[in-house]
Design a protein around this motif. Sequence first.
Motif, PDB file in Angstrom:
ATOM      1  N   LEU A 152      52.327  18.680  12.684  1.00 13.86           N
ATOM      2  CA  LEU A 152      51.655  19.792  13.359  1.00 13.86           C
ATOM      3  C   LEU A 152      50.799  20.591  12.381  1.00 13.86           C
ATOM      4  CD1 LEU A 152      54.292  21.113  15.940  1.00 13.86           C
ATOM      5  CD2 LEU A 152      52.231  19.763  16.343  1.00 13.86           C
ATOM      6  N   SER A 153      51.231  20.658  11.130  1.00 10.20           N
ATOM      7  CA  SER A 153      50.385  21.287  10.113  1.00 10.20           C
ATOM      8  C   SER A 153      49.085  20.515   9.950  1.00 10.20           C
ATOM      9  CB  SER A 153      51.123  21.340   8.764  1.00 10.20           C
ATOM     10  OG  SER A 153      50.269  21.790   7.735  1.00 10.20           O
ATOM     11  N   ALA A 154      49.182  19.185   9.893  1.00 12.65           N
ATOM     12  CA  ALA A 154      47.978  18.361   9.788  1.00 12.65           C
ATOM     13  C   ALA A 154      47.091  18.530  11.016  1.00 12.65           C
ATOM     14  CB  ALA A 154      48.370  16.887   9.619  1.00 12.65           C
ATOM     15  N   LEU A 155      47.709  18.539  12.202  1.00 11.92           N
ATOM     16  CA  LEU A 155      46.938  18.721  13.435  1.00 11.92           C
ATOM     17  C   LEU A 155      46.231  20.063  13.441  1.00 11.92           C
ATOM     18  CD1 LEU A 155      46.347  17.683  16.399  1.00 11.92           C
ATOM     19  CD2 LEU A 155      48.275  19.126  17.080  1.00 11.92           C
ATOM     20  N   TRP A 156      46.951  21.117  13.094  1.00  7.77           N
ATOM     21  CA  TRP A 156      46.368  22.466  13.058  1.00  7.77           C
ATOM     22  C   TRP A 156      45.177  22.513  12.099  1.00  7.77           C
ATOM     23  CZ3 TRP A 156      46.281  26.112   8.981  1.00  7.77           C
ATOM     24  CH2 TRP A 156      45.868  27.407   9.349  1.00  7.77           C
ATOM     25  N   ASN A 157      45.335  21.903  10.949  1.00  3.60           N
ATOM     26  CA  ASN A 157      44.250  21.911   9.972  1.00  3.60           C
ATOM     27  C   ASN A 157      43.072  21.049  10.417  1.00  3.60           C
ATOM     28  OD1 ASN A 157      44.886  23.433   7.348  1.00  3.60           O
ATOM     29  ND2 ASN A 157      46.812  22.395   7.777  1.00  3.60           N
ATOM     30  N   ILE A 158      43.341  19.894  11.008  1.00  4.18           N
ATOM     31  CA  ILE A 158      42.261  19.003  11.444  1.00  4.18           C
ATOM     32  C   ILE A 158      41.450  19.645  12.553  1.00  4.18           C
ATOM     33  CG2 ILE A 158      41.743  16.820  12.611  1.00  4.18           C
ATOM     34  CD1 ILE A 158      44.250  15.674  11.149  1.00  4.18           C
ATOM     35  N   VAL A 159      42.126  20.048  13.621  1.00 10.14           N
ATOM     36  CA  VAL A 159      41.416  20.617  14.766  1.00 10.14           C
ATOM     37  C   VAL A 159      40.786  21.956  14.405  1.00 10.14           C
ATOM     38  CG1 VAL A 159      41.641  21.387  17.152  1.00 10.14           C
ATOM     39  CG2 VAL A 159      42.941  19.408  16.363  1.00 10.14           C
ATOM     40  N   GLY A 160      41.499  22.749  13.595  1.00  7.74           N
ATOM     41  CA  GLY A 160      40.936  24.025  13.165  1.00  7.74           C
ATOM     42  C   GLY A 160      39.700  23.872  12.302  1.00  7.74           C
ATOM     43  N   SER A 161      39.566  22.712  11.655  1.00 12.41           N
ATOM     44  CA  SER A 161      38.392  22.475  10.821  1.00 12.41           C
ATOM     45  C   SER A 161      37.136  22.185  11.646  1.00 12.41           C
ATOM     46  CB  SER A 161      38.645  21.298   9.872  1.00 12.41           C
ATOM     47  OG  SER A 161      39.675  21.575   8.967  1.00 12.41           O
ATOM     48  N   ILE A 162      37.336  21.649  12.853  1.00 14.38           N
ATOM     49  CA  ILE A 162      36.174  21.274  13.665  1.00 14.38           C
ATOM     50  C   ILE A 162      35.301  22.479  14.006  1.00 14.38           C
ATOM     51  CG2 ILE A 162      35.457  20.277  15.875  1.00 14.38           C
ATOM     52  CD1 ILE A 162      37.943  18.481  15.716  1.00 14.38           C
TER      53      ILE A 162
END
Length: 422
Positions: A149-159
């Motif tokens: 979920l940390s990776a997901l948060w960072n990936i989507v938040g980067s978009i």
Amino acid sequence: MATSDLTSARHHRSVFFYFGGLTLVLSLGSPQGMLLDIATSFMLKNQLHASAPQISLFRLLTALPVYLSIIFGFTRDLWNPLKRHDRGFFMIFAPLTALVFLWLAFWPLSYAGLFGGMMAAMLCYRFIAAAYQGLLALVGQEQLMSGRLSALWNIVGSIPAIAGAAASGWVAEHLPPRQTFLLLAAFMALVFLFGLIKPRAVFEHAYDLPQARGANLWGDIKRLLAQRAVYPAVLIMFMFQFSPGSSTPLQFYLTNNLHASDEMYGYFNAIFAASFIPVFFLYGYICRFVSLKKLLWWGMIITVPQMVPLAFIHTAGQALLLAAPIGFMGGIAGAAIYDLAIRSCPPGMQGALMMMIDGVSILSMRGGDLVGSKIFSLSPSHGFLYCVIATTIVYALILPVLLLIPKQIIATSDGEVNTAVS
């Protein structure tokens, strides 16, 4: 066994889909997001003729509700609005934030008006952020998915950061402030819609499990202060986000010293943000097989010299070429630190700790930006170099702080039982 694995995969996909969509909308509509942050900085610089220290001070002061985020976190942990827990916060405060953006859209642009509107938007949005961060941490703990979920948060938040950075220069030159604020109001309307849906993979029994059970306000405060894992997690986040050369000083160095366009600064930020994404995907994969302890150490050792290449730029083109490599260097550490924050939450206090982390993060960025602007102003020729040196020293000092983290918090990989929160 195959059927169980298939069911588990579908369950995880549902969790990822829900949090992915919610993260995207919240990032796009955030008053502290890249799109609005850069857009308002150019409003101040180009239309209201503010100086670098004035812009940094504006950013520092308008984020005051963020520095007090722990208050909103405690509110999230103790209040059940509309009897819908976190979704109730979305349904109440998303429309209120949208109303503030609508007011900003139709109020004549001025320093005082922009300041007051941004303060009000930040205040309303804090309740939304508390519900989102608390829910994400709760699910991460309950379902042993903190790393993914940390990776997901960072990936989507980067978009949105990429899109906002790439478009912000164009927005500053071509899109009136009114239309910018109307766009933000529309995103807040989408957040309200997320409050109406309740996927079983995320919410089924989520508030009934031990990780969700708190006490009263005083009891929660005592438990938070007694949680030894809280202190290194907060301190590491503060130091990691303290980067005196990466915001206003870099903006003025590129646009004034190197005579780059406003769009060029936006492109730099877009490339920088985009370069994190492959590393975040890598983190989401390897966190299932490698302990968080190793990921934190690897990530920080790589990150220490991250900003050094910027000390050697002489043209805006060189800055663009270096944006990707320096982004790669910070990805593992960024995801691991957020993973650490999720794991460090005491039961029933996900909102309080995650909002403390969020507040400290923004306070550090704003404070570092203000310090960097003052350092930058000291020397026309070497000010930016001094900012890079300061950032590198702070990053190096994070390494000994890693030794303060309780071993049981970081001993496991993602998916293994974490005895600290079980």
